[in-house]
Enzyme design. Structure first.
Site: not given
Ligand code: NAI
Ligand code: MG
Length: 497
Positions: A169, A267, A301, A478
């Protein structure tokens, strides 16, 4: 608009891509092909079409990147004077500013946000490097009074190799938010951007290198979470993991780190309330609540994704909000509409599913409620700014993070009830408070369970203000001077004299 921007935008719309985009990992100071030879496409959410490809990294590439970071930690970075670290980070801030327009355009294409939003992100990334450049030579320990027979003092040491897992994001500014304090503290880093938005982190690694950062100090490798993220966070040479993303993945990261007793900063998500009291400045609050949820197409977020409003102004407030929401334009980010695209088709489907389910059970959709397209091309992944009214406290639209331009409205009969509603989710990231009564505001700020509280301006604060969550929103902070804490550890030295 600058000539650079005009030329790049012209090039993109004519060719569907940009020349000289990075396509390989940046490891040990150079571009490096993935061991597997495979690539991953990255999409422009404003068109829904792939416009570039990057390396599909895996465990073998992770091993190389971590080894480079470990070697650089022990052989070079540890010996660089703090003032020199400071100068490198300062030059990196200048490098980001010099390249700001290209960075913003690449970010806009990869993520789908508007060009102005991307420009703002690039400015805040430069500011993060500038801020932590100023801290690099001021990380001092204490002297401990033990009486005349002892000398005792603490050092602040860098923790070592750090891993950074970044979501899609705010790809560029979140990368900077982790890297700047880590490098300032004297750590080395391996960063994995999200597979949806890999490009700007690679450009950042190059800028840091050009600013004089020695080879191996900052490595960026691309790939999916399962293939590249998981082996990175499980690597025993990694001393701290900074993760931003979903709750589920955050929990997996913490479990992997636990096996090596590696510390983590998490986070995670949020369902942050904007609490609007009857005595607020109504017009200003409408505008502020609007951007608290619809900025970045709601993919934040800390978005103000719940409006908790006192009953006496509920009708008028929601009516005005809906009028403003209906005026907002959607479109390809490079055309700078009010609201850009949803970063992935998967995320768009997730948002749509929430809203379709709400419609089916008769939730009042005051405005929006459907997908959209770029008005000129008819393409792209968009969702209309949406307001869902009068939701009960246990409704899933109130309890679950949607991560899109969808505002859930809850009505409260008193300030006390507003507080109860504000705290009644599993998250605790941010909260906004709107009132002219500073005592009410400060009491709510005291009692709301959140890492940050904004009074009369959502997202108030800057790189100086610590940021992080409570409850399922994670832990650790952070930004600000607190942001250095994860990257330093204290060593006490005590001598009998
Ligand atoms: P995600 O949490 O799976 O992805 C975030 C990062 O983690 C990416 O770089 C991804 O490649 C990495 N990742 C995924 N699985 C991993 C693992 N097992 N070990 C280490 N790294 C890993 O989020 P995703 O699937 O892209 O989005 C799903 C939901 O998460 C969204 O709909 C939203 O609700 C939430 N989200 C929250 C964010 C925030 O800023 N707190 C940012 C993005 C998504
Ligand atoms: Mg993309």
């Amino acid at each position: 608009m600058s000539r650079v921007a005009e030329a790049l935008i012209g090039e993109y719309f004519a060719s569907g891509t940009l020349a000289q985009l990075p396509s390989r990992h940046f490891i040990n100071g150079q571009w490096c092909s993935p061991a597997s030879g495979r690539q991953l496409e990255t999409f422009d959410p404003g068109t829904g079409r792939a416009f570039a490809a990057v390396a599909a990294g895996d465990a073998e590439d992770v091993e190389l990147a971590v080894a480079a970071a470990d070697k650089a930690m022990n052989e070079t970075w540890r010996k660089v004077l703090p003032v020199e670290r400071s100068r490198i980070l300062q030059r990196a801030a200048e490098g980001i500013r010099t390249n700001a327009e290209r960075l913003a355009i690449v970010e806009c294409l990869d993520n789908g946000k508007t060009l102005d939003e991307a420009r703002g992100d690039v400015r805040s990334a430069a500011r993060l490097f500038e801020y932590y450049a100023g801290a690099a030579d001021k990380l001092q320990g204490d002297s401990i009074p033990l009486g005349p027979d002892y000398v005792s003092f603490t050092h602040l040491e860098p923790v070592g190799v750090t891993a950074h897992i970044i979501p899609w994001n705010y790809p560029f500014s979140t990368a900077a938010r982790g890297l700047a304090p880590a490098l300032a503290a004297g750590c080395t880093a391996v960063l994995k951007p999200a597979e949806q938005t890999p490009l700007s982190a690679l450009l950042l690694a190059e800028i840091l290198h050009q600013a004089g950062l020695p080879a191996g100090v900052c490595n960026v490798l691309t790939g999916t979470g399962a293939e590249a993220g998981a082996p990175l966070v499980a690597n025993p040479k990694v001393c701290h993991v900074t993760f931003t993303g979903s709750v589920g993945t955050g929990s997996l990261v913490m479990q992997a780190a636990a096996r090596n007793i590696t510390s983590v900063t998490l986070e995670l998500g949020g369902k942050s309330p904007a609490v609007v009291l009857a005595d607020c400045d109504l017009e200003a609050a409408v505008e502020d609540v609007l951007w608290g949820i619809f900025s970045n197409a709601g993919q934040i977020c800390s978005a103000g994704s719940r409006l908790i409003i006192e009953r006496s102004i509920h009708g008028e407030f929601v009516e005005r909000l809906a009028l403003r929401a209906a005026q907002l334009t959607l479109g390809h980010g490079l055309k700078n509409p009010h609201i850009g695209a949803i970063t992935s088709l998967e995320q768009l489907n997730k948002i749509s599913a929430y809203v379709d389910e709400a419609k089916k059970r008769g939730v009042n959709v005051v405005v929006g409620g459907a997908r959209g397209v770029d008005p000129q091309s008819g393409e792209g992944w968009f969702f209309q700014p949406t307001v869902l009214d009068n939701l009960g406290p246990m409704d899933r639209l109130v309890q679950e993070e949607i991560f899109g331009p969808v505002l859930a409205v809850q009505v409260a009969d008193s300030v006390e009830e507003a507080l109860l509603l504000a705290n009644a989710t599993p998250f605790g990231l941010a909260a906004g408070i709107y009132t002219r009564d500073i005592t009410k505001a400060l009491r709510l700020a005291r009692d709301i369970d959140a890492g940050q509280v904004y009074i009369n301006e959502y997202f108030a604060g800057g790189v100086e203000t610590p940021f992080g969550g409570n409850k399922l929103s994670g832990f650790g902070r952070e930004k600000g001077l607190e942001g250095l804490g994860s990257y330093c550890r204290s060593k006490s030295v005590t001598a009998r004299i």
